[in-house]
Enzyme design. Structure first.
Site, mmCIF file in Angstrom:
data_model
loop_
_atom_site.group_PDB
_atom_site.id
_atom_site.type_symbol
_atom_site.label_atom_id
_atom_site.label_comp_id
_atom_site.label_asym_id
_atom_site.label_seq_id
_atom_site.Cartn_x
_atom_site.Cartn_y
_atom_site.Cartn_z
ATOM 1 C CG ASP A 39 -0.209 0.001 2.544
ATOM 2 O OD1 ASP A 39 1.037 -0.120 2.532
ATOM 3 O OD2 ASP A 39 -0.877 0.105 3.590
ATOM 4 N N GLY A 40 2.195 1.107 -0.052
ATOM 5 C CA GLY A 40 3.094 2.249 -0.096
ATOM 6 C C GLY A 40 3.647 2.655 1.248
ATOM 7 C CG HIS A 132 19.485 25.521 -4.376
ATOM 8 N ND1 HIS A 132 20.173 25.296 -5.549
ATOM 9 C CD2 HIS A 132 18.523 26.425 -4.680
ATOM 10 C CE1 HIS A 132 19.656 26.026 -6.518
ATOM 11 N NE2 HIS A 132 18.657 26.723 -6.025
ATOM 12 C CG ASP A 171 22.673 31.087 -12.143
ATOM 13 O OD1 ASP A 171 23.481 31.227 -11.192
ATOM 14 O OD2 ASP A 171 21.795 30.222 -12.140
ATOM 15 C CE LYS A 194 20.116 29.201 -14.437
ATOM 16 N NZ LYS A 194 20.502 27.929 -13.789
ATOM 17 C CG ASP A 221 24.521 24.623 -11.692
ATOM 18 O OD1 ASP A 221 24.391 25.158 -10.569
ATOM 19 O OD2 ASP A 221 23.683 24.746 -12.602
ATOM 20 N N GLY A 228 18.944 21.083 -19.190
ATOM 21 C CA GLY A 228 18.696 22.159 -20.138
ATOM 22 C C GLY A 228 19.711 23.283 -20.080
ATOM 23 C CB THR A 229 21.046 25.316 -17.263
ATOM 24 O OG1 THR A 229 19.776 25.817 -16.849
ATOM 25 C CG2 THR A 229 22.087 26.398 -17.082
#
Length: 330
Positions: A39-40, A132, A171, A194, A221, A228-229
């Site tokens: 059931d997770g 981050h 960026d 960016k 990075d 994508g970047t």
């Protein structure tokens, strides 16, 4: 302190990382079990006594962030109920760190919610790498040791002896950290311009600040998901005259579609760490993984013996570097 005093346990996403840490320390991974029912629901169980012990739990919040985060909470609760003296959560990658601010109406500051939940569950300390943003440490009331992949990744780059090297930040927001890589490698710095307009994981690259003609460009990075970047920046670098393009990432959370983009891009090689177990990368010849498990092992050794961790922020020992660079992918 002896290695027998250190009790390191692994969550479901931290097993290979914990094994590498223990290999560095000459210790053994603690006995534990994680099950996911039909059931997770997640079930965790400690397989040995931890009464009165200082416990270190290794678990990245990576490719399955919701399951991995909830599992951390259950592990902390289990250790506390088993009378562990302290619980330190080792987060090689904290996926929800991206949600570090309220920059639009009616949204959650997800990193703060996760930090509060980890502390409420009973964690006494957190060790993470390349968050981050640095202010995430302030979301925790408990001590946070913030490690950096920089010395390990820079040594991996330096030993390639790349000619005419230039470090490239994707960026302006990452330029300060990229500057540290450039200083370590004694290389100049270029910066991409960016912007992101929505949450589609697509960024629009506007311009490049710096001269890259005839250079070997290394894009720095903290992570990439869609690629994508990196792809767009690599194409721009080639158009501006760069001879070669490589990339260097702290966390390899690249999606399957992102990996296909990177395979077809001008990027020759992507150097990253093992902070996230990402099995989809094993088929790519463009990915080189170095291990930061010895870095975390050294940090745990210092924390456990009440020594300073700050010397690891900029420079690490030859032993750590040697063990990091000998890492092979599973």
């Amino acid at each position: 302190m002896t290695t027998g005093d250190i009790k390191i346990f692994a969550g479901s996403s931290g097993k290979s990382f914990a094994e590498n840490m223990c290999s560095y320390l000459g210790a053994e991974v603690g006995i534990s079990e994680t099950r996911t029912f039909s059931d997770g629901n997640t079930f965790v169980r400690i397989g040995e006594t931890v009464r009165g012990k200082d416990v270190y739990l290794v678990q990245s919040i990576g490719l399955k962030p919701n399951d991995e985060f909830v599992e951390i909470l259950f592990w902390i609760d289990a250790f506390k109920r088993a009378s562990a003296d302290s619980v330190t959560v080792i987060l090689p990658y904290f996926g929800y760190a991206k949600g570090d601010k309220k920059d639009e109406p009616r949204v959650s500051i997800r990193a703060r919610v996760c930090a509060e939940a980890i502390e409420t569950a009973g964690a006494d300390r957190v060790v993470a790498m390349d968050l981050h943003s640095h202010q995430i440490q302030g979301f925790f009331k408990k001590p946070v040791d913030h490690l950096f992949a920089l010395p390990v990744l820079c040594e991996a780059i330096a030993r390639m002896q790349l000619p005419d090297l230039i470090v490239v930040s994707p960026d302006a927001g990452f330029a300060k950290q990229a500057r540290k890589y450039a200083d370590y490698l004694h290389a100049p710095l270029a910066i991409g311009d960016k912007t992101r307009k929505d949450h589609s994981e697509r960024a629009e690259l506007m311009e490049l600040i710096g001269h890259v003609e005839g250079k070997t460009a290394v894009i720095i990075d903290d992570f990439s998901i869609s690629g994508g970047t990196l792809v767009e920046l690599s194409k721009l670098l080639i158009r501006r005259g760069a001879k070669r393009v490589l990339a260097c990432l702290s966390h390899l959370v690249i999606s399957e579609a992102g990996l296909r983009k990177l395979e077809d891009s001008p990027i020759e090689l992507i150097i990253g760490t093992d902070s996230v177990y990402n099995p989809r990368l094993s088929s790519s010849s463009k990915i080189k993984i170095v291990s930061v498990a010895p870095l975390f092992g050294e940090a745990i050794s210092r924390i456990h013996s009440r020594d300073s961790v700050s010397p690891l922020f900029e420079k690490v020992s030859e032993r750590v570097i040697a063990r990091a660079l000998e890492h092979n992918r599973d």
